[in-house]
Design an enzyme around this catalytic site. Structure first.
Site, PDB file in Angstrom:
ATOM      1  N   VAL A 152       1.451  -3.253   8.400  1.00 39.42           N
ATOM      2  CA  VAL A 152       1.263  -2.146   7.476  1.00 39.42           C
ATOM      3  C   VAL A 152       1.614  -0.807   8.146  1.00 39.42           C
ATOM      4  O   VAL A 152       2.115   0.113   7.493  1.00 39.42           O
ATOM      5  CB  VAL A 152      -0.172  -2.191   6.880  1.00 39.42           C
ATOM      6  N   ASP A 153       1.400  -0.737   9.435  1.00 41.51           N
ATOM      7  CA  ASP A 153       1.719   0.474  10.211  1.00 41.51           C
ATOM      8  C   ASP A 153       3.227   0.762  10.113  1.00 41.51           C
ATOM      9  O   ASP A 153       3.651   1.884   9.783  1.00 41.51           O
ATOM     10  CB  ASP A 153       1.296   0.226  11.668  1.00 41.51           C
ATOM     11  N   ASN A 192      -2.454   1.337  15.773  1.00 38.38           N
ATOM     12  CA  ASN A 192      -2.958   0.984  17.102  1.00 38.38           C
ATOM     13  C   ASN A 192      -3.265   2.286  17.833  1.00 38.38           C
ATOM     14  O   ASN A 192      -2.921   3.368  17.352  1.00 38.38           O
ATOM     15  CB  ASN A 192      -1.965   0.098  17.864  1.00 38.38           C
ATOM     16  N   ILE A 223       0.831  -1.217   0.000  1.00 37.33           N
ATOM     17  CA  ILE A 223       0.000   0.000   0.000  1.00 37.33           C
ATOM     18  C   ILE A 223       0.862   1.263   0.000  1.00 37.33           C
ATOM     19  O   ILE A 223       0.412   2.314  -0.479  1.00 37.33           O
ATOM     20  CB  ILE A 223      -0.968  -0.019   1.214  1.00 37.33           C
ATOM     21  N   SER A 270      -7.231  -5.080  10.527  1.00 36.50           N
ATOM     22  CA  SER A 270      -7.475  -6.124  11.552  1.00 36.50           C
ATOM     23  C   SER A 270      -7.237  -7.558  11.071  1.00 36.50           C
ATOM     24  O   SER A 270      -7.407  -8.493  11.846  1.00 36.50           O
ATOM     25  CB  SER A 270      -8.889  -6.027  12.157  1.00 36.50           C
TER      26      SER A 270
HETATM   27  N1  AR6 Z   1       0.753  -3.145   2.246  1.00 38.28           N
HETATM   28  C1  AR6 Z   1      -0.455  -3.713   2.256  1.00 38.28           C
HETATM   29  N2  AR6 Z   1      -0.839  -4.604   3.210  1.00 38.28           N
HETATM   30  C2  AR6 Z   1       0.069  -4.925   4.162  1.00 38.28           C
HETATM   31  C3  AR6 Z   1       1.363  -4.362   4.228  1.00 38.28           C
HETATM   32  C4  AR6 Z   1       1.700  -3.421   3.197  1.00 38.28           C
HETATM   33  N3  AR6 Z   1       2.886  -2.835   3.166  1.00 38.28           N
HETATM   34  N4  AR6 Z   1       2.004  -4.889   5.302  1.00 38.28           N
HETATM   35  C5  AR6 Z   1       1.165  -5.745   5.901  1.00 38.28           C
HETATM   36  N5  AR6 Z   1      -0.006  -5.782   5.220  1.00 38.28           N
HETATM   37  P1  AR6 Z   1      -1.541  -5.652  10.256  1.00 38.28           P
HETATM   38  P2  AR6 Z   1      -3.865  -5.242  12.039  1.00 38.28           P
HETATM   39  C6  AR6 Z   1      -1.228  -6.556   5.486  1.00 38.28           C
HETATM   40  O1  AR6 Z   1      -0.982  -6.643  11.217  1.00 38.28           O
HETATM   41  O2  AR6 Z   1      -4.244  -6.676  11.965  1.00 38.28           O
HETATM   42  C7  AR6 Z   1       0.538  -3.176  13.864  1.00 38.28           C
HETATM   43  O3  AR6 Z   1       1.649  -3.523  14.627  1.00 38.28           O
HETATM   44  C8  AR6 Z   1      -1.137  -7.769   6.370  1.00 38.28           C
HETATM   45  O4  AR6 Z   1      -0.665  -8.892   5.621  1.00 38.28           O
HETATM   46  O5  AR6 Z   1      -0.625  -4.658   9.660  1.00 38.28           O
HETATM   47  O6  AR6 Z   1      -4.936  -4.199  11.932  1.00 38.28           O
HETATM   48  C9  AR6 Z   1      -0.196  -1.953  14.390  1.00 38.28           C
HETATM   49  O7  AR6 Z   1       0.672  -1.040  15.017  1.00 38.28           O
HETATM   50  C10 AR6 Z   1      -2.590  -7.944   6.805  1.00 38.28           C
HETATM   51  O8  AR6 Z   1      -3.350  -8.618   5.794  1.00 38.28           O
HETATM   52  O9  AR6 Z   1      -2.762  -4.802  10.939  1.00 38.28           O
HETATM   53  C11 AR6 Z   1      -1.161  -2.557  15.375  1.00 38.28           C
HETATM   54  O10 AR6 Z   1      -0.548  -2.781  16.632  1.00 38.28           O
HETATM   55  C12 AR6 Z   1      -3.105  -6.496   6.867  1.00 38.28           C
HETATM   56  O11 AR6 Z   1      -2.117  -5.700   6.196  1.00 38.28           O
HETATM   57  C13 AR6 Z   1      -1.518  -3.879  14.752  1.00 38.28           C
HETATM   58  O12 AR6 Z   1      -0.409  -4.247  13.945  1.00 38.28           O
HETATM   59  C14 AR6 Z   1      -3.274  -5.968   8.276  1.00 38.28           C
HETATM   60  O13 AR6 Z   1      -2.258  -6.495   9.118  1.00 38.28           O
HETATM   61  C15 AR6 Z   1      -2.722  -3.772  13.851  1.00 38.28           C
HETATM   62  O14 AR6 Z   1      -3.083  -5.054  13.404  1.00 38.28           O
END
Ligand code: AR6
Length: 176
Positions: A32-33, A23, A10, A121
């Site tokens: 992604v964060d 978060n 993204i 999420s």
């Molecule tokens: N581009 C697109 N999607 C992505 C990317 C990227 N660069 N990187 C990961 N994903 P998550 P959550 C996908 O864990 O579940 C963080 O530490 C990933 O494969 O990023 O809402 C925050 O600080 C998954 O399908 O977000 C919070 O503490 C999706 O993005 C916590 O994680 C969401 O995964 C939030 O958890």
């Protein structure tokens, strides 16, 4: 409002705004964060710290959204939202729907025409990708129905893995 599904990272999208699955601390994290903070650069963390010191002293609540500039990203804006954490017992789909609806509301207020969402999420926070897709499409469509003159024309779901893309496509095609 058009919905498109894109496989990839993204942080590289050329859209007006990207949504961050943050978060409540807004101070960064993994997934992604972490990727958005790395790509946007340290000014993004500074902007988040400023929010925490002023309007969001207790952090950003689950289901809420707030915007900062995009700094080093192509996108002009980052809209941060906090998805419900299933591992912490946050299983109410209305909280997840609110992430999409609130992000759209903020985007509209900023004059955003194109917006990219990740699968909020569906990573660390433990939600099933199918349920995220159902809630997300439903929220976007309901929003579009309520706000037919809204300025957001394109909503992309940018998904990291081919498996998640397949799930989102099948939900979209099934009319969910
Ligand atoms: N581009 C697109 N999607 C992505 C990317 C990227 N660069 N990187 C990961 N994903 P998550 P959550 C996908 O864990 O579940 C963080 O530490 C990933 O494969 O990023 O809402 C925050 O600080 C998954 O399908 O977000 C919070 O503490 C999706 O993005 C916590 O994680 C969401 O995964 C939030 O958890």
């Amino acid at each position: 409002m058009r919905i498109e599904i894109v496989e990839g990272d993204i942080t590289g999208r050329t859209v007006d705004a990207v949504v961050n699955a943050a978060n409540s601390s807004l101070l960064g994290g993994g997934g992604v964060d972490g990727a958005i903070h790395r790509a946007a650069g340290p000014e993004l963390l500074e902007a988040c710290r400023e929010l925490r010191a002023t309007t969001l002293r207790d952090g950003l609540p689950v289901g809420a959204a707030v915007a900062t500039p995009g700094y080093g990203l192509q996108a002009q804006w980052v809209i941060h939202t906090v998805g419900p954490n299933r591992h912490a017992g946050q299983t109410n789909p209305a909280l997840l729907a609110s992430c999409f609806t609130e992000s759209l509301r903020i985007a509209e207020g900023l004059g955003v025409r194109s917006l990219a969402f990740p699968a909020v999420s569906a990573g660390v926070y433990g939600w099933d990708a199918r349920q995220v897709a159902q809630v997300a499409f439903d929220a976007v469509r309901s929003y579009a129905a309520r706000s037919p003159e809204g300025g957001v024309e394109l909503v992309e779901f940018v998904l990291f893995s081919p498996e998640t893309v397949a799930v989102f496509r099948s939900v979209l095609e099934s009319g969910f």
